[in-house]
Design a protein around this motif. Structure first.
Motif, PDB file in Angstrom:
ATOM      1  N   THR A  93      50.942  45.615  28.577  1.00  0.00           N
ATOM      2  CA  THR A  93      49.613  45.601  27.969  1.00  0.00           C
ATOM      3  C   THR A  93      49.781  45.769  26.470  1.00  0.00           C
ATOM      4  O   THR A  93      50.569  46.608  26.025  1.00  0.00           O
ATOM      5  N   ARG A 112      49.968  36.247  26.878  1.00  0.00           N
ATOM      6  CA  ARG A 112      49.217  36.221  28.142  1.00  0.00           C
ATOM      7  C   ARG A 112      49.867  35.280  29.155  1.00  0.00           C
ATOM      8  O   ARG A 112      49.831  35.536  30.360  1.00  0.00           O
ATOM      9  N   LEU A 117      48.758  41.697  29.594  1.00  0.00           N
ATOM     10  CA  LEU A 117      47.333  41.949  29.387  1.00  0.00           C
ATOM     11  C   LEU A 117      47.113  42.228  27.906  1.00  0.00           C
ATOM     12  O   LEU A 117      47.773  43.098  27.332  1.00  0.00           O
ATOM     13  N   ILE A 119      44.250  43.270  25.098  1.00  0.00           N
ATOM     14  CA  ILE A 119      42.904  43.810  24.876  1.00  0.00           C
ATOM     15  C   ILE A 119      42.682  43.948  23.373  1.00  0.00           C
ATOM     16  O   ILE A 119      43.498  44.569  22.674  1.00  0.00           O
ATOM     17  N   ASP A 129      37.172  34.983  23.829  1.00  0.00           N
ATOM     18  CA  ASP A 129      37.837  34.981  25.130  1.00  0.00           C
ATOM     19  C   ASP A 129      39.328  34.654  25.029  1.00  0.00           C
ATOM     20  O   ASP A 129      39.987  34.418  26.043  1.00  0.00           O
ATOM     21  N   ASP A 132      41.886  39.253  27.001  1.00  0.00           N
ATOM     22  CA  ASP A 132      41.325  39.584  28.311  1.00  0.00           C
ATOM     23  C   ASP A 132      40.046  40.388  28.195  1.00  0.00           C
ATOM     24  O   ASP A 132      39.142  40.252  29.033  1.00  0.00           O
ATOM     25  N   ALA A 133      39.953  41.251  27.171  1.00  0.00           N
ATOM     26  CA  ALA A 133      38.785  42.125  27.034  1.00  0.00           C
ATOM     27  C   ALA A 133      38.686  42.614  25.595  1.00  0.00           C
ATOM     28  O   ALA A 133      39.651  42.528  24.813  1.00  0.00           O
ATOM     29  N   LYS A 304      42.457  43.989  36.053  1.00  0.00           N
ATOM     30  CA  LYS A 304      42.252  43.667  34.642  1.00  0.00           C
ATOM     31  C   LYS A 304      40.812  43.958  34.209  1.00  0.00           C
ATOM     32  O   LYS A 304      39.877  43.653  34.938  1.00  0.00           O
ATOM     33  N   SER A 306      37.591  43.030  31.689  1.00  0.00           N
ATOM     34  CA  SER A 306      37.120  41.743  31.171  1.00  0.00           C
ATOM     35  C   SER A 306      35.859  41.945  30.345  1.00  0.00           C
ATOM     36  O   SER A 306      35.163  42.955  30.466  1.00  0.00           O
TER      37      SER A 306
END
Length: 340
Positions: A93, A112, A117, A119, A129, A132-133, A304, A306
């Motif tokens: 991450t 990715r 992940l 963020i 987008d 992921d978030a 995950k 989002s």
């Protein structure tokens, strides 16, 4: 006898090998998740505090934290290198505060594609987008709040405005600037635009890169064009502190409203001291904690996060004004950086 003993030894060896393999597998399953944090810089107090929050959350969750930052706001190359290095180091991450919301996207896509992940914290990528978030303040709302406060504090006076912005094309800089204008009642693009709104009331605009020294230089230059300024918008509190220093140096610090965004501990002190009139407080400790927790959850369960998570914003002002909800300096000091 020799054959029988050899078979027994072979059996024992196989048993030990199997046990070791099982032990290795169990240990691997319990390894600390590796999480990376990449901030815009490593010197801005806002990002220093975010790093502290991430470190505390990682320790509490049994994760290993890797950190890096750009040399200055806008330094995309250093962030790309950090992303690549963290992926190579085994990070599953990566928490990213993008300096260049567009230029970082190819590197994010590569990470990715390898199952990492990603963020975004504090600032969105463009497009949003690409990650992921996103865990962040509603920066447009933060701007609206200080704009509303400034309008009430002016008490009907016509605004003569200087804006100390971030740098061209950055979504956070545009959102705060345009939200401020909206709150002030002036025409401005919406929250999705990366273009800064301009009106005749804005007498001078300068890019501060969120830096105190650059904010002071920008304000000194703007004083040549707008000597009768009565309202200053600053992208953050370091830039606002630079503006105040420039005003004081020119003997013009009295009667000028200065509004900003961050709500850091020093910024709140500056509100109490009268250097900043009001600030919109955001909570980087909460962003960091939530990001680390999501990263650990992903490592252990594959789940995950989002979409966008709003981490909150509140207006901090020494003097309350009618029609605008604000928190006093004492409460702002209690909550600064997200200490709650």
């Amino acid at each position: 006898m020799i054959r029988t003993r050899s078979a027994a030894l072979d059996s024992l060896t196989l048993g030990l090998t199997a046990a070791l393999m099982l032990g290795t597998s169990a240990a691997t399953a319990q390894e600390a998740p590796v999480i990376g944090l990449i901030t815009k810089t490593e010197t801005n107090p806002y990002f220093v505090k975010m790093k502290e929050g991430a470190a505390a959350a990682a320790k509490a969750k049994g994760a290993k934290l890797l950190t890096a930052g750009g040399k200055a706001d806008g330094d995309n190359a250093s962030q790309v290198t950090a992303l690549e290095n963290m992926v190579a180091a085994g990070a599953k991450t990566i928490l990213l505060v993008p300096s260049d919301s567009k230029a970082i996207v190819p590197a994010v896509k590569k990470a990715r594609a390898k199952g990492v992940l990603v963020i975004a914290l504090d600032s969105p990528t463009d497009p949003t987008d690409a990650v992921d978030a996103l865990f962040a303040t509603d920066n447009y709302r933060a701007g609206v709040l200080i704009g509303q406060y400034a309008k009430a504090a002016l008490g009907g006076k016509a605004p003569v405005i200087v804006t100390l912005d971030l740098f061209p094309g950055h979504p956070v800089g545009a959102q705060r600037h345009n939200g401020f204008m909206n709150g002030l009642g002036l025409s401005a693009p919406d929250a999705k635009s990366n273009e800064l709104g301009k009106t005749s009331e804005i007498a001078c605009m300068a890019d501060s890169y969120g830096d105190q020294a650059k904010g002071q230089t920008g304000m000194e230059n703007c004083l040549q064009r707008a000597p009768n300024v009565n309202l200053i918008y600053a992208i953050n509190e370091p830039a606002a502190a630079g503006a105040y220093n420039a005003l004081k140096k020119a003997g013009k610090e009295k009667g000028v409203i200065i509004v900003a965004v961050d709500g850091g501990c020093q910024g709140v002190k500056d509100v109490g001291a009268g250097k900043i009139t009001a600030t919109s407080q955001q909570y980087p400790l909460a962003m960091a904690r939530m990001g680390v927790e999501a990263g650990v959850e992903f490592a252990r369960t594959g789940k995950k996060p989002s979409g966008y998570t709003d981490t909150g914003v509140a207006l901090i002002a020494d003097k309350a004004v009618d029609g605008v909800t604000s928190l006093p300096v004492a409460k702002g000091a209690e909550l600064c950086w997200g200490n709650k």
